[in-house]
Design a protein around this motif. Structure first.
Motif, short mmCIF file in Angstrom:
data_model
loop_
_atom_site.label_atom_id
_atom_site.label_comp_id
_atom_site.label_asym_id
_atom_site.label_seq_id
_atom_site.Cartn_x
_atom_site.Cartn_y
_atom_site.Cartn_z
N ARG A 12 0.85 -1.10 0.18
CA ARG A 12 -0.09 -0.05 0.19
C ARG A 12 0.57 1.23 0.06
NH1 ARG A 12 -3.33 -2.18 5.01
NH2 ARG A 12 -1.21 -2.46 5.75
N VAL A 13 0.25 2.40 -0.48
CA VAL A 13 1.07 3.54 -0.58
C VAL A 13 0.42 4.53 0.68
CG1 VAL A 13 1.36 5.69 -1.75
CG2 VAL A 13 1.48 3.71 -2.85
N PRO A 14 1.21 4.79 1.76
CA PRO A 14 0.94 5.53 2.96
C PRO A 14 0.26 6.98 2.72
CG PRO A 14 3.06 5.37 3.11
CD PRO A 14 2.65 4.51 2.05
N ASP A 84 -6.34 -4.77 2.95
CA ASP A 84 -6.39 -4.51 1.65
C ASP A 84 -6.57 -3.01 1.05
OD1 ASP A 84 -8.90 -3.84 2.47
OD2 ASP A 84 -9.95 -5.07 1.20
N ASP A 85 -6.18 -2.38 2.28
CA ASP A 85 -5.87 -0.84 1.76
C ASP A 85 -7.32 -0.18 1.71
OD1 ASP A 85 -4.48 1.63 1.94
OD2 ASP A 85 -4.48 1.65 -0.43
N GLN A 138 3.86 6.84 8.63
CA GLN A 138 4.23 6.23 7.43
C GLN A 138 3.28 5.15 7.10
OE1 GLN A 138 8.39 5.12 6.79
NE2 GLN A 138 9.07 7.15 7.91
N GLY A 139 2.52 4.55 7.83
CA GLY A 139 1.17 3.77 7.58
C GLY A 139 1.75 2.25 7.24
N ALA A 140 1.41 1.99 6.15
CA ALA A 140 1.64 0.61 5.57
C ALA A 140 3.06 0.25 5.07
CB ALA A 140 0.49 0.11 4.65
N PRO A 157 -2.33 -6.29 9.45
CA PRO A 157 -2.06 -5.04 9.69
C PRO A 157 -2.91 -3.87 9.26
CG PRO A 157 -1.22 -6.09 7.62
CD PRO A 157 -1.96 -7.22 8.22
N TYR A 158 -3.66 -3.54 10.07
CA TYR A 158 -4.64 -2.37 10.01
C TYR A 158 -3.87 -1.09 10.20
CZ TYR A 158 -8.80 -5.45 10.05
OH TYR A 158 -9.54 -6.52 9.69
#
Length: 209
Positions: A12-14, A84-85, A138-140, A157-158
């Motif tokens: 994913r893109v954070p 799954d973003d 930075q999220g995922a 990973p949420y």
């Protein structure tokens, strides 16, 4: 703090976002606030600690505080991102009890309690839902590799890089909030706890979990 290395797969893109600082709880619990660099921005990194190891020597050294003052409060409606973003809210999990753990990869107590939370999710999945929602800016980009390296068996990973859940909780990390099947808060634990220990089992048993 050292970054865990060797895993580069990113799904994913954070969406980096600077949120307000989490409130430190006064007193005896060991919680994490967002670290700050000299420029005032939150520092990103991962805790220099192996999953399952508390700084002072294991789960017996976890410190936490039980808080029942928010009992009956409705779960927040803010959206965060699923594995799954896709955007998701806590309302999506209604129908059985829900334990929401707010954590970050740079927070040593968070990382140390994670294996016990993963074991809880694996053991009690039929009776309750357990989710861990990372608050890393930075999220995922940083959370997905951590999960791949840590080898979690049940947790997914949420991510909540905009800190909507943490801001609503007005708390430090880690914070775990237990909701009933209708999305009403029952209690919260601020700080790290052994989710396989007697205290956690007694708390969960209050609601028949």
């Amino acid at each position: 703090m050292l970054l865990l290395s060797g895993v580069f797969a990113i799904r994913r893109v954070p969406s980096p976002y600077l949120a307000i600082l989490a409130v430190f709880l006064a007193g005896s619990i060991a919680g994490c606030d967002r670290e700050k660099q000299s420029g005032g921005q939150a520092a990103e990194g991962q805790a220099n600690i192996s999953p399952g190891q508390a700084k002072d020597g294991g789960v017996g050294h976890f410190q936490h505080q039980l808080d029942r003052s928010q009992k009956g409060k409705a779960a927040p409606t803010v959206a965060f991102r699923g594995p799954d973003d896709a955007p998701v809210t806590l309302a999506s999990f209604r129908g059985k009890p829900l334990l929401v753990n707010l954590w970050a990869t740079w927070c040593a107590p968070c990382v140390a309690e994670m294996p016990t939370l993963d074991a809880l999710a694996a053991k009690n999945g039929a009776n309750m839902t357990v989710i861990a929602v990372a608050q890393d800016l930075q999220g995922a980009e940083i959370v997905d590799p951590w999960f791949q390296k840590a080898g979690m068996k049940a947790l997914q990973p949420y991510v909540d890089p905009q800190h909507g859940l943490l801001d609503d909780a007005n708390s430090a990390l880690p914070t775990s909030i237990y909701y009933d099947a209708e999305g009403k808060e029952i209690w919260r634990v601020v700080g790290a706890i052994d989710w396989q220990g007697a205290e956690a089992k007694a708390l969960l048993a209050e609601s028949g979990t």
